[in-house]
Design a protein around this motif. Structure first.
Motif, PDB file in Angstrom:
ATOM      1  N   TYR A   6      40.901  49.538  64.666  1.00  0.00           N
ATOM      2  CA  TYR A   6      39.646  49.689  63.998  1.00  0.00           C
ATOM      3  C   TYR A   6      38.948  48.271  63.790  1.00  0.00           C
ATOM      4  O   TYR A   6      38.287  47.857  62.985  1.00  0.00           O
ATOM      5  N   VAL A  11      33.648  50.893  66.411  1.00  0.00           N
ATOM      6  CA  VAL A  11      34.162  52.201  66.017  1.00  0.00           C
ATOM      7  C   VAL A  11      33.009  52.721  65.098  1.00  0.00           C
ATOM      8  O   VAL A  11      33.231  54.101  64.835  1.00  0.00           O
ATOM      9  N   ILE A  29      43.658  58.987  63.652  1.00  0.00           N
ATOM     10  CA  ILE A  29      43.436  57.541  63.694  1.00  0.00           C
ATOM     11  C   ILE A  29      44.527  56.651  63.494  1.00  0.00           C
ATOM     12  O   ILE A  29      45.706  56.954  62.555  1.00  0.00           O
ATOM     13  N   GLY A  31      44.892  52.699  62.820  1.00  0.00           N
ATOM     14  CA  GLY A  31      43.953  51.779  62.341  1.00  0.00           C
ATOM     15  C   GLY A  31      44.427  50.215  62.699  1.00  0.00           C
ATOM     16  O   GLY A  31      43.501  49.524  62.765  1.00  0.00           O
ATOM     17  N   ALA A  39      39.824  52.352  58.028  1.00  0.00           N
ATOM     18  CA  ALA A  39      40.503  53.814  58.776  1.00  0.00           C
ATOM     19  C   ALA A  39      40.728  54.757  58.118  1.00  0.00           C
ATOM     20  O   ALA A  39      40.739  55.668  58.486  1.00  0.00           O
TER      21      ALA A  39
END
Length: 338
Positions: A6, A11, A29, A31, A39
């Motif tokens: 992220y 993003v 996800i 991060g 995130a």
């Protein structure tokens, strides 16, 4: 599909579209170390699993493909791990910091028989797609010059609530404002000219924001092997007061005509008593990039933009930095890939 990292501001555009894409099952996800709370928040928002461990994420059978939004210097290690688990890869630009790393990324994905695509947005901007078609159909005669601002953006430190400090560290980003913004435009010039590059001459530096520590803007003149000349300006040029984040323009000159693209997106300008606000009301390029990525997987073919295309863009950018540093024309190909 999963999201890895992220760090990259992109993003903010990709994750909502991945989450709402009808052909994508958004599954998780990871991060990383930057913007972790955002995130985690997005994982809750889109009701997907948040992974604390990258290998746990990549080993998940629910995830067949990933979007990499990490710092540039981490691309190689992420691709190396992703290919071990046979994940298809949409990796944000630039592909890597060095050509040697780019070669490793390309070779690993080819050996693993997974798709590798780098999202250069201009190829999916409707006005530029139309310009490419007009050039191919000889509607402006023989192509002579391409002038482009692709792209001027604002200083990324102005993004509220998003940590972009890594973009100001060349060890992590590969450069400054020019390295951050030029890859899209460089690729578009190769695409429009339909030729590889013969030589570059550039001026890149810290010219707008005092004591930034990295370059914020640059201009490069590119001579293609087929004789076409491209001139590109890119960097963090737009002041905070500028009505939009990005400024992208193209002037394409042929022997029998001229194409002028001043707005690659449809927009809406609202004029108040004290200020004007411009908003994009139809931006379809990210959705089209994801469509192409999905299609190349299901059709088992190379994507429109390959790892080799991304390497070529990086090679031109590195040559531009070399030219600016030494004040001379740099001929390609670059022999030192370190």
């Amino acid at each position: 599909m999963g999201v890895i990292g992220y760090a990259h501001p992109h993003v903010l555009n990709y994750v909502p579209i991945i989450a709402n894409h009808p052909r994508i099952n958004f599954s998780g996800i990871f991060g990383g170390d930057i913007n972790v709370e955002l995130a985690k928040s997005d994982a809750r928002r889109f009701k997907v699993k948040y992974y604390k461990d990258i290998e746990e994420c990549l080993s998940s059978e629910e995830i067949e493909a990933i979007y990499i939004g990490s710092e540039t210097n981490r691309h190689l290690e992420i691709v190396e791990l992703a290919t071990q688990y046979r994940k298809h890869i949409l990796c944000d630009k630039p592909i890597s910091i060095t050509l040697k790393e780019a070669d490793k990324i390309i070779n690993m994905t080819r050996s693993a028989k997974v798709k590798l695509m780098v999202p250069f947005n201009p190829r999916f901007m409707i006005p530029l797609m139309k310009a490419k078609k007009d050039i191919e159909e000889n509607k402006i005669g023989e192509l002579v010059y391409i002038y482009t601002i692709s792209e001027y953006g604002k200083n990324p430190s102005l993004i509220k609530g998003f940590d972009t400090n890594w973009l100001f560290d060349p060890q992590k980003s590969g450069g400054g404002g020019f390295a951050d913004t030029a890859p899209h435009g460089i690729d578009s010039l190769r695409w429009l000219a339909n030729s590889e590059v013969k030589s570059v001459y550039a001026d890149i530096g810290n010219k707008i924001f005092p004591n930034l520590g990295v370059d914020d803007i640059g201009t490069v003149i590119i001579e293609f092997k087929n004789g076409i000349i491209g001139v590109l300006g890119a960097g963090w040029a737009n002041p905070e007061s500028y009505p939009t984040w990005l400024d992208i323009r193209y002037e394409i000159l042929g022997t029998e005509g001229f194409i002028d693209i001043s707005k690659p997106y449809h927009d809406l300008a609202v004029y108040g008593k004290e200020k004007m606000v411009r908003e994009y009301w139809w931006r379809n390029d990210v959705r089209m990039i994801l469509d192409e990525f999905i299609d190349c997987i299901f059709e088992d073919r190379d994507p429109i933009i390959t790892g080799e295309d991304a390497r070529a863009s990086l090679e031109i950018i590195l040559a531009a930095y070399n030219s600016s540093k030494n004040g001379k024309v740099i001929r390609l190909p670059v022999t030192n890939t370190a």
